[in-house]
Write a protein that holds these residues in place. Structure first.
Motif, PDB file in Angstrom:
ATOM      1  N   ARG A 134     -76.436  13.333 118.173  1.00  9.32           N
ATOM      2  CA  ARG A 134     -75.615  12.248 118.603  1.00  9.32           C
ATOM      3  C   ARG A 134     -74.409  12.674 117.882  1.00  9.32           C
ATOM      4  N   LYS A 135     -74.268  13.167 116.890  1.00 10.92           N
ATOM      5  CA  LYS A 135     -72.866  13.730 116.262  1.00 10.92           C
ATOM      6  C   LYS A 135     -72.033  14.765 117.046  1.00 10.92           C
ATOM      7  N   LEU A 187     -55.707  15.190 124.529  1.00 13.44           N
ATOM      8  CA  LEU A 187     -55.375  15.746 123.272  1.00 13.44           C
ATOM      9  C   LEU A 187     -54.092  16.452 123.179  1.00 13.44           C
ATOM     10  N   THR A 234     -72.544  15.099 120.422  1.00 13.69           N
ATOM     11  CA  THR A 234     -72.329  14.641 121.332  1.00 13.69           C
ATOM     12  C   THR A 234     -71.061  14.052 121.321  1.00 13.69           C
ATOM     13  N   GLY A 235     -70.729  13.281 120.320  1.00 13.74           N
ATOM     14  CA  GLY A 235     -69.590  12.534 119.867  1.00 13.74           C
ATOM     15  C   GLY A 235     -68.196  13.693 119.789  1.00 13.74           C
ATOM     16  N   SER A 236     -68.602  14.588 119.213  1.00 12.32           N
ATOM     17  CA  SER A 236     -67.479  15.537 118.791  1.00 12.32           C
ATOM     18  C   SER A 236     -67.180  16.173 120.170  1.00 12.32           C
ATOM     19  N   PHE A 279     -63.831  21.368 115.456  1.00 13.07           N
ATOM     20  CA  PHE A 279     -64.719  21.130 116.478  1.00 13.07           C
ATOM     21  C   PHE A 279     -65.695  22.382 116.188  1.00 13.07           C
ATOM     22  N   ALA A 285     -67.378  15.335 123.243  1.00  8.52           N
ATOM     23  CA  ALA A 285     -66.653  14.573 124.059  1.00  8.52           C
ATOM     24  C   ALA A 285     -65.225  14.228 123.310  1.00  8.52           C
ATOM     25  N   SER A 286     -65.102  14.126 122.251  1.00 11.52           N
ATOM     26  CA  SER A 286     -63.862  14.293 121.694  1.00 11.52           C
ATOM     27  C   SER A 286     -62.877  15.199 121.873  1.00 11.52           C
ATOM     28  N   GLN A 342     -60.404  15.350 128.812  1.00 13.13           N
ATOM     29  CA  GLN A 342     -60.281  14.952 127.303  1.00 13.13           C
ATOM     30  C   GLN A 342     -59.480  15.911 126.688  1.00 13.13           C
TER      31      GLN A 342
END
Lengths: 138, 152
Positions: free
Chosen positions: B79-80, B30, B82-84, B49, B86-87, B26
């Motif tokens: 979860r937040k 980017l 987790t998302g960031s 991040f 992963a991003s 990932q």
């Protein structure tokens, strides 16, 4: 002269009408990434951090060709935004795409049944955005 | 340091970072998005991040410090992150978040505490890796070069 809802596009530098996408995500990281992915596909992007701000914008700026929203947000979720859009006579033609970091089949089905155009798992990839190209409101 | 040496140092360092699982593909995605219109995109997202993760970790600590832990609220913050993570491609942080999520679902305070400790440790590690990558990227650009694209 404006076209029917969702049909009006700002013009890009070369005079081509730009598709306008509204991105909604309370995570600053995810918001930056989705906005960049969309801009790389030459879309005009407005990125906001809450459903409340998204609804305010939709009330004043009708020229949105697609909404792409995170599912899980405080106060109002992306699912609630989807419902509001689909219940609105002026907004319901705008396709809504949901994003989530959770691969939850119940959540996915609920969104699709409510009229979501697509459900994307984070991290969103360029191929996900390419897939949305033909489904923007024209 | 001259440009080709800088690039070599960068590539060698990045290979280790990817090999050890701190970052995944990932991050390369980017890098591929970075262009003339946003030449510091990766640095900007990486900085976001790091700032956002500090805030999220503080929120997690604060919730777990309560006598009665609100596991739903805790999970929302997990979860937040987790998302960031992963991003940005911070794989090891994301992996700990997944375990943390399971502990939240089980309502295990002790499990969540251990996950938070592990998460904080993984965050500190990836922070150092990212800061080193950013420093090298800045030096490469300042020397008139382009940042090599990384891969797993």
């Amino acid at each position: 002269m404006s076209s029917p809802r969702g049909g009006d596009k700002e013009r890009g530098r070369d005079g081509e009408r730009q598709i306008h996408v509204l991105a909604v995500d309370d995570s600053p990281v995810d918001r930056a990434v989705i906005a960049k992915l969309l801009r790389s596909s030459k879309y005009r992007v407005t990125a906001v951090d809450s459903v409340k701000k998204a609804l305010e914008l939709l009330g004043t700026e009708p020229n949105v060709n697609m909404i792409i929203t995170d599912y899980s947000m405080p106060e109002m979720t992306g699912y609630e935004l989807l419902k509001r859009v689909k219940e609105s006579p002026t907004l319901r033609e705008i396709p809504v795409v949901i994003m989530s970091s959770e691969n939850d089949p119940d959540k996915i089905n609920r969104c699709l049944e409510e009229g979501a155009e697509d459900f994307l798992l984070k991290p969103v990839r360029p191929s996900d955005v390419s897939r949305l190209c033909g489904r923007m409101r024209s | 340091m001259e440009l080709h040496k800088l690039r070599r140092v960068y590539i060698e360092f990045a290979e280790i970072v990817f090999r050890d699982g701190f970052l995944d593909n990932q991050y390369t995605q980017l890098q591929q998005l970075q262009d003339e219109s946003e030449p510091k995109f990766v640095l900007q997202v990486g900085t976001l991040f790091l700032e956002d993760s500090e805030k999220l970790l503080n929120e997690l600590r604060s919730i777990l410090d309560q006598q009665d832990v609100d596991f739903e609220k805790l999970d929302a913050f997990v979860r937040k992150l987790t998302g960031s993570s992963a991003s940005i491609g911070a794989k090891r942080v994301k992996d700990v978040c997944m375990t943390f999520h399971d502990c939240c679902k089980k309502g295990s305070k002790e499990g969540c505490r251990k996950c938070l400790q592990q998460l904080a440790a993984e965050y500190r590690l990836v922070k150092r890796k990212l800061e080193t990558l950013f420093k090298l990227e800045t030096q490469i650009l300042a020397a008139g070069g382009s940042v090599p694209l990384l891969s797993q």
